[in-house]
Design a protein around this motif. Structure first.
Motif, short mmCIF file in Angstrom:
data_model
loop_
_atom_site.label_atom_id
_atom_site.label_comp_id
_atom_site.label_asym_id
_atom_site.label_seq_id
_atom_site.Cartn_x
_atom_site.Cartn_y
_atom_site.Cartn_z
N THR A 122 0.90 -1.19 0.08
CA THR A 122 -0.16 0.11 -0.04
C THR A 122 0.88 1.39 -0.10
O THR A 122 0.80 2.17 -0.68
N THR A 123 1.80 1.09 0.85
CA THR A 123 2.77 2.56 0.74
C THR A 123 3.59 2.45 -0.31
O THR A 123 3.77 3.69 -0.76
N ASP A 130 1.43 4.08 -8.51
CA ASP A 130 0.57 3.18 -9.06
C ASP A 130 -0.45 2.44 -8.28
O ASP A 130 -0.42 2.63 -6.94
N GLY A 131 -1.02 1.66 -8.86
CA GLY A 131 -2.07 0.87 -8.04
C GLY A 131 -1.47 -0.27 -7.24
O GLY A 131 -0.37 -0.64 -7.86
N ILE A 132 -2.14 -0.89 -6.47
CA ILE A 132 -1.44 -1.94 -5.86
C ILE A 132 -1.36 -3.34 -6.74
O ILE A 132 -0.52 -3.90 -6.36
N VAL A 135 1.83 -2.77 -8.66
CA VAL A 135 2.87 -3.01 -7.82
C VAL A 135 3.16 -4.55 -7.70
O VAL A 135 4.29 -5.16 -7.80
N ARG A 136 1.98 -5.11 -7.33
CA ARG A 136 2.04 -6.58 -7.18
C ARG A 136 2.60 -7.37 -8.34
O ARG A 136 3.26 -8.11 -8.38
N ALA A 137 2.13 -6.71 -9.52
CA ALA A 137 2.49 -7.60 -10.72
C ALA A 137 3.90 -7.56 -11.05
O ALA A 137 4.68 -8.37 -11.47
N MET A 138 4.42 -6.30 -10.76
CA MET A 138 5.90 -5.84 -10.92
C MET A 138 6.68 -6.75 -9.87
O MET A 138 7.82 -7.47 -10.44
N LEU A 139 6.21 -7.01 -8.59
CA LEU A 139 6.78 -7.66 -7.82
C LEU A 139 7.03 -9.20 -8.24
O LEU A 139 8.04 -9.90 -7.87
N ARG A 140 6.18 -9.84 -8.98
CA ARG A 140 6.13 -11.09 -9.44
C ARG A 140 7.39 -11.30 -10.68
O ARG A 140 7.78 -12.42 -10.53
#
Length: 156
Positions: A122-123, A130-132, A135-140
């Motif tokens: 979230t932070t 960007d939306g969460i 961010v989650r997609a990039m983390l993958r």
């Protein structure tokens, strides 16, 4: 042979009445000469027209053949263009996909580092704008720990 009946004044040679021929010869010679000349001129004009028509037809055939060959080449050029564009498109897409994969890995690695420093998704989303989900997609795409440490070893 059966005897043919001769008409008065005929000689029997099939030439018709010879008395009239003798009278008509001087008259026909003057008129015949102009008619013979007219026929000769007409034949010559017809011959010239036929020669010109034949030359025109030959040129038309050549021009029509050139047209058809050029049209066939246009089809070949279109096919060549399509093939080349497809090949270049494939090369560009491959290069772009490699670049995207590397760049996504960098973005994922940055998200991972942010998480390791204590930030939440979230932070991180608030920080990056960007939306969460993004961010989650990039983390993958973040390199795994083994890959990251191997990459860091090559950089140093």
């Amino acid at each position: 042979m059966a005897a043919e009946k001769l008409v008065n004044g005929e000689c029997g040679c099939g030439g018709g009445p010879h008395r009239l021929i003798a009278l008509m010869v001087p008259f026909m010679t003057a008129a015949g000469t102009s008619k013979v000349e007219a026929r000769r001129r007409a034949r010559e004009a017809t011959r010239r027209a036929n020669v010109a028509r034949a030359a025109r037809e030959k040129a038309n055939i050549e021009n029509a053949a050139n047209y058809m060959v050029a049209k066939a080449r246009l089809v070949e050029i279109d096919a060549w263009e399509t093939q080349r564009l497809a090949a270049v498109t494939d090369q560009v897409r491959d290069a772009a996909n490699k670049r995207r994969a590397g760049t996504r890995a960098e973005a994922g690695a940055a998200v991972k580092l942010l998480q390791e420093s204590g930030e939440t998704l979230t932070t991180i989303a608030e920080l990056t704008g960007d939306g969460i989900g993004e961010v989650r997609a990039m983390l993958r795409h973040a390199p795994k720990v083994e890959e990251r440490s191997a990459r860091n070893d090559h950089m140093h």
